[in-house]
Design a protein around this motif. Structure first.
Motif, mmCIF file in Angstrom:
data_model
loop_
_atom_site.group_PDB
_atom_site.id
_atom_site.type_symbol
_atom_site.label_atom_id
_atom_site.label_comp_id
_atom_site.label_asym_id
_atom_site.label_seq_id
_atom_site.Cartn_x
_atom_site.Cartn_y
_atom_site.Cartn_z
ATOM 1 N N ALA A 146 37.804 40.508 46.569
ATOM 2 C CA ALA A 146 37.935 41.172 45.269
ATOM 3 C C ALA A 146 39.016 42.246 45.321
ATOM 4 O O ALA A 146 39.820 42.386 44.389
ATOM 5 C CB ALA A 146 36.599 41.778 44.855
ATOM 6 N N ALA A 147 39.037 43.005 46.406
ATOM 7 C CA ALA A 147 40.037 44.062 46.541
ATOM 8 C C ALA A 147 41.440 43.483 46.640
ATOM 9 O O ALA A 147 42.402 44.050 46.095
ATOM 10 C CB ALA A 147 39.724 44.912 47.768
ATOM 11 N N ALA A 148 41.583 42.346 47.323
ATOM 12 C CA ALA A 148 42.896 41.707 47.419
ATOM 13 C C ALA A 148 43.387 41.257 46.050
ATOM 14 O O ALA A 148 44.574 41.410 45.713
ATOM 15 C CB ALA A 148 42.817 40.518 48.377
ATOM 16 N N GLU A 149 42.480 40.719 45.242
ATOM 17 C CA GLU A 149 42.849 40.281 43.895
ATOM 18 C C GLU A 149 43.324 41.444 43.036
ATOM 19 O O GLU A 149 44.248 41.297 42.226
ATOM 20 C CB GLU A 149 41.647 39.606 43.219
ATOM 21 N N LEU A 150 42.694 42.612 43.219
ATOM 22 C CA LEU A 150 42.977 43.763 42.359
ATOM 23 C C LEU A 150 43.759 44.855 43.085
ATOM 24 O O LEU A 150 43.760 46.012 42.665
ATOM 25 C CB LEU A 150 41.661 44.332 41.825
ATOM 26 N N ALA A 151 44.446 44.476 44.153
ATOM 27 C CA ALA A 151 45.157 45.456 44.973
ATOM 28 C C ALA A 151 46.202 46.226 44.173
ATOM 29 O O ALA A 151 46.410 47.432 44.382
ATOM 30 C CB ALA A 151 45.810 44.764 46.168
ATOM 31 N N ASP A 152 46.873 45.558 43.258
ATOM 32 C CA ASP A 152 47.913 46.230 42.467
ATOM 33 C C ASP A 152 47.339 47.309 41.559
ATOM 34 O O ASP A 152 48.085 48.166 41.070
ATOM 35 C CB ASP A 152 48.681 45.205 41.617
ATOM 36 N N ALA A 153 46.018 47.258 41.341
ATOM 37 C CA ALA A 153 45.359 48.256 40.491
ATOM 38 C C ALA A 153 44.697 49.357 41.320
ATOM 39 O O ALA A 153 43.882 50.118 40.801
ATOM 40 C CB ALA A 153 44.326 47.589 39.593
ATOM 41 N N GLY A 154 45.049 49.431 42.590
ATOM 42 C CA GLY A 154 44.506 50.490 43.437
ATOM 43 C C GLY A 154 43.116 50.225 43.965
ATOM 44 O O GLY A 154 42.388 51.157 44.329
#
Length: 270
Positions: A42-50
């Motif tokens: 999940a964090a990898a998917e949303l990495a660009d959002a911090g």
């Protein structure tokens, strides 16, 4: 001001849908899940959002303390979405109360010192208490309102009797406890300028929801009676949660929002 958001149960289902909706609204988004792989994905998917993963069992006091410490280091707490929980087919009655109600109170107590003007929290309850028409007498209500009592589980068993050992009954009572907790927590957070609400999803198409449906064929009849004639999507719930943690809901606190496609209205009106 650097802002921080927290989503528990963020590795899948409604928690992940909520994380996707609030990603970008805060500078740092902590994605909490007991499953390290799911949290990392999940964090990898949303990495660009911090976004960053935070592996945690929400019933672990030490882990919750680490979460609070990480939040304080990152900035100002802006949004908390507590979606982590278990359903009747996943555990016995004690574990259901511990995860769904006691851990909710533990998380709120741990994060309360970080609450400030603009902080908003949403806890996940369920339509189950509405369908079951849970209405505790004063003695039971008094027990439910003290989930952090050391003897809480024993007191629940004494107050409700052996019927509460049924996982379905335990789930309905635990989620009713969450709804009650939110009302009380709102009075504690209000003076800080912070808010808290709960959402009560109906039958939602998630892996956990499908597991429940496999064990409870009667759920198909509820879908048929749903006025909107379908199961809910995780995104349906996430949209409501996103509103509740936004500034658009600045005067909304201490209440529960039913997100069930109207099935409770259909059932309870005959």
């Amino acid at each position: 001001m650097t802002t921080v958001g927290i989503v528990t149960g963020a590795g899948r289902g409604m928690g992940l849908a909520c994380a996707r909706r609030i990603a970008g609204r805060v500078d740092t988004l902590l994605l909490v899940d007991r499953d390290e792989v799911s949290a990392a994905e999940a964090a990898a998917e949303l990495a660009d959002a911090g976004a960053e993963p935070f592996v945690l069992d929400v019933t672990d006091p030490g882990g919750l303390a680490r979460l609070a410490e990480r939040t304080a280091r990152a900035g100002t707490l802006r949004a908390v979405v507590h979606a982590a929980g278990i359903s009747p087919t996943m555990a016995d009655w004690r574990r259901i109360f511990a995860v769904d109600l006691v851990a909710t109170a533990m998380l709120a107590e741990t994060l309360r010192p970080l609450a400030t003007t603009g902080t908003a929290m949403v806890c996940f309850a369920s339509m189950a208490p509405v369908l079951a028409r849970v209405d505790p007498d004063p003695a039971v209500a008094e027990v439910l309102d003290e989930p952090l009592d050391e003897r809480f589980l024993d007191r629940v068993r004494e107050a409700l009797g052996p019927a509460v050992e049924d996982p379905g009954a335990a789930y309905a009572w635990a989620k009713h406890g969450v709804q009650r907790f939110v009302r009380r927590e709102a009075t504690r957070l209000g003076p800080l300028g912070a808010r808290v609400c709960s959402v009560s999803p109906g039958i939602i198409d998630t892996p956990q929801g499908r597991q429940e449906a496999e064990h409870h064929p009667s759920m198909a009849a509820l879908v048929e009676r749903t006025p909107l004639a379908r199961r809910g999507r995780p995104e349906d719930v996430a949209a409501v949660v996103a509103f509740l943690v936004s500034d658009d809901a600045a005067f909304v606190t201490g209440t529960d929002v039913l997100v069930d496609g109207g099935v409770c209205a259909a059932v309870n009106t005959g």
